[in-house]
Design a protein around this motif. Structure first.
Motif, PDB file in Angstrom:
ATOM      1  N   THR A  48       3.993 -15.286   5.923  1.00 25.74           N
ATOM      2  CA  THR A  48       2.651 -14.203   5.326  1.00 25.74           C
ATOM      3  C   THR A  48       2.524 -14.515   3.925  1.00 25.74           C
ATOM      4  OG1 THR A  48       3.419 -13.081   7.331  1.00 25.74           O
ATOM      5  CG2 THR A  48       1.888 -11.408   5.664  1.00 25.74           C
ATOM      6  N   ALA A  57      -0.195  -8.962   8.707  1.00 21.85           N
ATOM      7  CA  ALA A  57       1.101 -10.048   9.386  1.00 21.85           C
ATOM      8  C   ALA A  57       0.910  -9.140  10.781  1.00 21.85           C
ATOM      9  CB  ALA A  57       1.800  -9.454   8.613  1.00 21.85           C
ATOM     10  N   ALA A  60       0.999  -9.158   2.407  1.00 19.80           N
ATOM     11  CA  ALA A  60       0.475  -8.678   3.398  1.00 19.80           C
ATOM     12  C   ALA A  60      -0.602  -7.118   2.747  1.00 19.80           C
ATOM     13  CB  ALA A  60       0.949  -8.440   4.767  1.00 19.80           C
TER      14      ALA A  60
END
Length: 254
Positions: A190, A203, A222
């Motif tokens: 991520t 995510a 994220a």
């Protein structure tokens, strides 16, 4: 810091919400229209609706079901699965979706991203990306399509950057390795993608506790966390998740 979004994912198969682990052993868990309405009442920021069999079966989105879900929620609503043409994008948006997610078809026909963004705007075009660990790739991750069944051979970071250059305005990044495990998000994946593109990264895959969300929203960089199992199971509500995130110092929408 911008407030982080909490997004619930409804994986739909044959008109019913389903849930599996690493794309396998899916079980029926309820009616997607009723579930969407309940999560909207709980205060979810956005909904994502994936028809997980559409691409594999070669059919388009189920527009009446999309319209029924859209009639129950008044928040951003993204639809993926079976969207292969500009007409599919148009009909999905007209059915009530604010965004469409292109995953398998984006790989097979990248021009769909460019054309979709040109006609409907970047904000309507979301890249759905399923990635799994692969040490042979420069980024350490390979991109899969058709519900995680087909390895494209594409490098995850390179594909994310190409899709954004074509016009994708957001990326839903799902870790196949973490999907449905409720053991935490794939933080390195991520963070790498979030640092590689100038658009929001959502995510997906592995959320099991509010601490998992806090980690991916901070360490993973994220912009939003997508959840499924942890609320579908009844272990948490959207409200309890948001309250715990606030306690952990993560800014979220009220």
């Amino acid at each position: 810091m911008l407030k982080k979004r909490i997004i619930v994912c409804l994986d739909v198969k044959d008109g019913r919400t389903t849930k599996g682990v690493k794309f396998l052993n899916n079980i029926d868990i309820g009616d997607p229209v009723e579930m969407a309405a309940e999560y909207y009442r709980q205060g979810v920021d956005e909904l994502v609706f994936y028809d997980i069999m559409a691409s594999a079966r070669g059919r388009g989105p189920i527009l009446d079901l999309i319209a029924n879900v859209a009639s129950q929620v008044f928040i951003p609503f993204c639809v993926g699965g079976g969207i292969t043409t500009i007409d599919d994008i148009r009909s999905t948006i007209l059915a009530g979706a604010e965004k469409v997610s292109l995953n398998s078809q984006a790989v097979k026909n990248p021009e769909l991203i460019r054309e979709g963004a040109r006609i409907f705007g970047n904000q309507c075009i979301v890249l759905g990306m399923d990635a799994a660990r692969d040490v042979s790739k420069p980024s350490g991750y390979s991109v899969f399509i058709n519900g995680g069944r087909v390895d494209t051979g594409l490098d995850a970071r390179e594909w994310a950057q190409k899709a954004v250059a074509l016009g994708a305005g957001e990326i839903v990044l799902n870790s196949i390795d973490a999907d449905g495990t409720k053991e935490g998000y794939e933080i390195p994946l991520t963070r790498m993608i979030a640092e590689s593109v100038p658009v929001p990264v959502i995510a997906s895959g592995g959320g099991g506790t509010p601490e998992h969300l806090a980690s991916v929203l901070t360490d993973g960089k994220a912009d939003a966390a997508l959840i499924a199992s942890m609320v579908h199971s009844g272990a948490y509500t959207i409200g309890t998740i948001k309250n715990e995130l606030k306690t952990l110092g993560v800014p979220v929408r009220s």
